[in-house]
Motif scaffolding. Structure first.
Motif, PDB file in Angstrom:
ATOM      1  N   ILE A  80       0.405  -1.193   0.068  1.00 50.76           N
ATOM      2  CA  ILE A  80      -0.039   0.313  -0.135  1.00 50.76           C
ATOM      3  C   ILE A  80       0.967   1.466  -0.007  1.00 50.76           C
ATOM      4  CG2 ILE A  80      -1.569   1.672   1.500  1.00 50.76           C
ATOM      5  CD1 ILE A  80      -3.057  -0.930  -0.244  1.00 50.76           C
ATOM      6  N   ARG A  81       1.587   1.470   0.727  1.00 53.32           N
ATOM      7  CA  ARG A  81       2.884   2.323   1.198  1.00 53.32           C
ATOM      8  C   ARG A  81       3.585   2.382  -0.410  1.00 53.32           C
ATOM      9  NH1 ARG A  81       3.106   4.825   5.855  1.00 53.32           N
ATOM     10  NH2 ARG A  81       2.669   3.340   7.915  1.00 53.32           N
ATOM     11  N   SER A  82       3.641   2.168  -0.801  1.00 55.95           N
ATOM     12  CA  SER A  82       4.736   1.818  -2.194  1.00 55.95           C
ATOM     13  C   SER A  82       3.574   1.722  -3.089  1.00 55.95           C
ATOM     14  CB  SER A  82       5.911   0.512  -2.535  1.00 55.95           C
ATOM     15  OG  SER A  82       4.766  -0.748  -2.740  1.00 55.95           O
ATOM     16  N   SER A  83       2.525   1.791  -3.477  1.00 54.51           N
ATOM     17  CA  SER A  83       1.664   2.578  -4.565  1.00 54.51           C
ATOM     18  C   SER A  83       1.098   3.491  -4.678  1.00 54.51           C
ATOM     19  CB  SER A  83       0.287   1.762  -4.405  1.00 54.51           C
ATOM     20  OG  SER A  83      -0.479   1.990  -3.272  1.00 54.51           O
ATOM     21  N   HIS A  84       1.867   4.606  -3.345  1.00 54.06           N
ATOM     22  CA  HIS A  84       1.496   5.862  -4.199  1.00 54.06           C
ATOM     23  C   HIS A  84       2.770   6.459  -2.739  1.00 54.06           C
ATOM     24  CE1 HIS A  84      -0.854   9.438  -4.269  1.00 54.06           C
ATOM     25  NE2 HIS A  84      -1.378   9.367  -5.390  1.00 54.06           N
ATOM     26  N   LYS A  85       2.904   7.659  -3.768  1.00 56.89           N
ATOM     27  CA  LYS A  85       4.351   8.613  -3.149  1.00 56.89           C
ATOM     28  C   LYS A  85       3.584   9.327  -1.786  1.00 56.89           C
ATOM     29  CE  LYS A  85       6.898   9.978  -7.009  1.00 56.89           C
ATOM     30  NZ  LYS A  85       8.100  11.303  -7.994  1.00 56.89           N
ATOM     31  N   ILE A 122      -7.026  -2.377   5.627  1.00 56.37           N
ATOM     32  CA  ILE A 122      -7.171  -3.843   4.839  1.00 56.37           C
ATOM     33  C   ILE A 122      -7.771  -4.495   4.773  1.00 56.37           C
ATOM     34  CG2 ILE A 122      -5.969  -5.398   3.728  1.00 56.37           C
ATOM     35  CD1 ILE A 122      -2.935  -3.543   4.469  1.00 56.37           C
ATOM     36  N   ARG A 123      -8.155  -4.049   6.476  1.00 54.27           N
ATOM     37  CA  ARG A 123      -9.252  -5.434   6.620  1.00 54.27           C
ATOM     38  C   ARG A 123     -10.508  -5.417   6.863  1.00 54.27           C
ATOM     39  NH1 ARG A 123      -8.381  -8.951  11.505  1.00 54.27           N
ATOM     40  NH2 ARG A 123      -6.430  -7.433  11.578  1.00 54.27           N
ATOM     41  N   ASN A 124     -10.832  -4.090   6.399  1.00 57.97           N
ATOM     42  CA  ASN A 124     -12.190  -3.106   6.305  1.00 57.97           C
ATOM     43  C   ASN A 124     -12.635  -4.021   4.785  1.00 57.97           C
ATOM     44  OD1 ASN A 124     -12.784  -2.588   8.889  1.00 57.97           O
ATOM     45  ND2 ASN A 124     -12.094  -0.468   8.898  1.00 57.97           N
ATOM     46  N   ASN A 125     -11.917  -3.680   3.904  1.00 56.26           N
ATOM     47  CA  ASN A 125     -12.547  -3.842   2.416  1.00 56.26           C
ATOM     48  C   ASN A 125     -11.965  -5.194   2.176  1.00 56.26           C
ATOM     49  OD1 ASN A 125     -11.814  -0.795   1.462  1.00 56.26           O
ATOM     50  ND2 ASN A 125     -10.781  -0.926   1.933  1.00 56.26           N
ATOM     51  N   SER A 126     -11.244  -6.302   3.233  1.00 57.22           N
ATOM     52  CA  SER A 126     -11.427  -7.791   2.641  1.00 57.22           C
ATOM     53  C   SER A 126     -12.163  -7.642   3.035  1.00 57.22           C
ATOM     54  CB  SER A 126      -9.612  -8.250   3.276  1.00 57.22           C
ATOM     55  OG  SER A 126      -9.919  -7.760   4.590  1.00 57.22           O
ATOM     56  N   LEU A 127     -12.924  -7.584   4.167  1.00 56.23           N
ATOM     57  CA  LEU A 127     -13.857  -7.606   4.839  1.00 56.23           C
ATOM     58  C   LEU A 127     -15.269  -7.727   4.047  1.00 56.23           C
ATOM     59  CD1 LEU A 127     -13.650  -7.706   9.058  1.00 56.23           C
ATOM     60  CD2 LEU A 127     -13.755  -9.576   7.991  1.00 56.23           C
ATOM     61  N   PRO A 159      -7.687 -14.319   0.925  1.00 56.46           N
ATOM     62  CA  PRO A 159      -7.525 -15.313  -0.498  1.00 56.46           C
ATOM     63  C   PRO A 159      -6.788 -14.359  -1.658  1.00 56.46           C
ATOM     64  CG  PRO A 159      -9.644 -15.685  -0.024  1.00 56.46           C
ATOM     65  CD  PRO A 159      -8.931 -14.026   0.776  1.00 56.46           C
ATOM     66  N   GLY A 160      -5.830 -15.283  -2.435  1.00 55.96           N
ATOM     67  CA  GLY A 160      -4.392 -14.861  -3.275  1.00 55.96           C
ATOM     68  C   GLY A 160      -5.768 -13.988  -4.458  1.00 55.96           C
ATOM     69  N   TYR A 161      -6.412 -13.909  -4.156  1.00 51.33           N
ATOM     70  CA  TYR A 161      -7.049 -13.742  -6.302  1.00 51.33           C
ATOM     71  C   TYR A 161      -7.881 -12.134  -5.697  1.00 51.33           C
ATOM     72  CZ  TYR A 161     -12.430 -14.978  -4.980  1.00 51.33           C
ATOM     73  OH  TYR A 161     -12.978 -15.873  -3.818  1.00 51.33           O
ATOM     74  N   LEU A 162      -8.430 -12.461  -4.558  1.00 51.53           N
ATOM     75  CA  LEU A 162      -8.703 -11.077  -3.851  1.00 51.53           C
ATOM     76  C   LEU A 162      -8.144  -9.636  -3.290  1.00 51.53           C
ATOM     77  CD1 LEU A 162     -11.711 -12.017  -1.659  1.00 51.53           C
ATOM     78  CD2 LEU A 162     -11.889 -11.471  -3.964  1.00 51.53           C
ATOM     79  N   GLU A 163      -6.646 -10.714  -3.521  1.00 49.55           N
ATOM     80  CA  GLU A 163      -5.576  -9.431  -2.932  1.00 49.55           C
ATOM     81  C   GLU A 163      -5.214  -7.870  -3.172  1.00 49.55           C
ATOM     82  OE1 GLU A 163      -0.777  -9.683  -2.421  1.00 49.55           O
ATOM     83  OE2 GLU A 163      -1.841 -10.929  -1.341  1.00 49.55           O
ATOM     84  N   GLN A 164      -5.617  -8.274  -5.276  1.00 50.91           N
ATOM     85  CA  GLN A 164      -5.385  -6.362  -5.505  1.00 50.91           C
ATOM     86  C   GLN A 164      -6.297  -5.515  -5.473  1.00 50.91           C
ATOM     87  OE1 GLN A 164      -2.492  -5.911  -6.618  1.00 50.91           O
ATOM     88  NE2 GLN A 164      -3.094  -4.183  -6.809  1.00 50.91           N
ATOM     89  N   GLN A 165      -7.428  -6.415  -5.650  1.00 53.62           N
ATOM     90  CA  GLN A 165      -8.783  -5.847  -5.188  1.00 53.62           C
ATOM     91  C   GLN A 165      -8.768  -5.099  -3.892  1.00 53.62           C
ATOM     92  OE1 GLN A 165     -12.506  -7.946  -6.633  1.00 53.62           O
ATOM     93  NE2 GLN A 165     -11.576  -9.436  -7.139  1.00 53.62           N
ATOM     94  N   THR A 166      -8.434  -5.752  -2.542  1.00 53.18           N
ATOM     95  CA  THR A 166      -8.056  -5.185  -1.573  1.00 53.18           C
ATOM     96  C   THR A 166      -7.286  -4.100  -1.663  1.00 53.18           C
ATOM     97  OG1 THR A 166      -9.144  -7.248  -0.846  1.00 53.18           O
ATOM     98  CG2 THR A 166      -8.004  -5.953   0.503  1.00 53.18           C
ATOM     99  N   LEU A 167      -6.203  -4.205  -2.049  1.00 49.95           N
ATOM    100  CA  LEU A 167      -5.041  -3.339  -2.731  1.00 49.95           C
ATOM    101  C   LEU A 167      -5.733  -2.081  -2.808  1.00 49.95           C
ATOM    102  CD1 LEU A 167      -2.235  -5.739  -2.298  1.00 49.95           C
ATOM    103  CD2 LEU A 167      -3.430  -4.187  -0.004  1.00 49.95           C
TER     104      LEU A 167
END
Length: 242
Positions: free
Chosen positions: A11-16, A33-38, A200-208
């Motif tokens: 998350i930190r590296s995705s934006h300055k 991250i937890r809120n969005n993953s839920l 789950p791995g397939y939801l990781e990028q969407q969550t980030l």
């Protein structure tokens, strides 16, 4: 599953702005991250997906139980007893129809996960008590953040569920001598940021992606407002009036 600290780093590296702002703590990012993953996981479990995966569910290997009167969880006047978890359990995620629980098992004295208990509501269980039949099944339900089991003689259970909160050490690693719980000192002392995050791995990028957008929209918007208006509502460079 990824380690929580890695997700925070992504998350930190995705934006300055996210990488340079020290006021935005790792725990605040992890909470978002937890809120969005839920949000995403509940969407999937409502579609009956992910129920067979071992990346989502957390196992409490030896949840201690204690015998209590049935009146401790309802207004039912009856001398029978049931078992209740010694401590309140972390909040279990809920779907459209039920709790996201993979299973509750009595612990076999010689090892293994033992017998699987049936999920029921307290009202349905009270209705069963009124029926003139022999009740051979063992049931469980949740009330006021406690796990209840219909068999009062059960001293501990194996509890597998998707929790919305971290499982505290006194629940995950109890003092009781339980062969189901071979915890090490490293397990007990591990920093929460260094633990695997149930995603789950397939939801990781969407969550980030969701997390990055929400942090930029809310946190930095608020920070800009405070910087421009001042803490007390005045502009930072405004001179106090006489």
């Amino acid at each position: 599953m990824s380690i929580a600290r890695k997700l925070i780093s992504d998350i930190r590296s995705s934006h300055k702005l996210l990488s340079t702002d020290s006021l935005l703590t790792d725990r605040a990012i992890l909470s978002e991250i937890r809120n969005n993953s839920l949000l995403l996981i509940k969407r999937e479990t409502n579609l009956r997906k992910l129920w067979a995966t071992d990346t989502l569910f957390t196992t409490i290997p030896c949840l201690e139980m204690t015998e209590v009167p049935i009146s401790s969880c309802c207004d039912y006047a009856d001398p029978c007893s049931i078992a209740r978890s010694k401590f309140k359990i972390p909040r279990v995620a809920e779907g459209n129809y039920q709790y996201t629980i993979q299973g509750v098992y009595s612990i076999n004295a010689v090892g293994g996960k033992g017998k699987k208990l049936k999920e029921i509501t307290i009202n349905r269980y009270l209705n069963l008590l009124k029926l003139p039949i022999i009740k051979k099944e063992e049931y469980f339900w949740i009330s006021d953040n406690y796990l209840y089991v219909s068999n009062p003689s059960i001293e501990s259970v194996r509890f597998v569920a998707f929790f919305e909160e971290d499982v505290l050490n006194n629940i995950m690693y109890p003092d009781c001598d339980c062969s189901q719980n071979p915890a090490t000192l490293e397990d007990i002392c591990k920093n929460p940021l260094d633990k695997e995050f149930p995603l789950p791995g397939y939801l990781e990028q969407q969550t980030l992606d969701l997390t990055s957008r929400k942090l930029l929209q809310t946190y930095f918007s608020l920070k800009t407002d405070i910087s421009s208006e001042g803490i007390d509502g005045q502009a930072p460079n405004a001179k106090p009036s006489n």
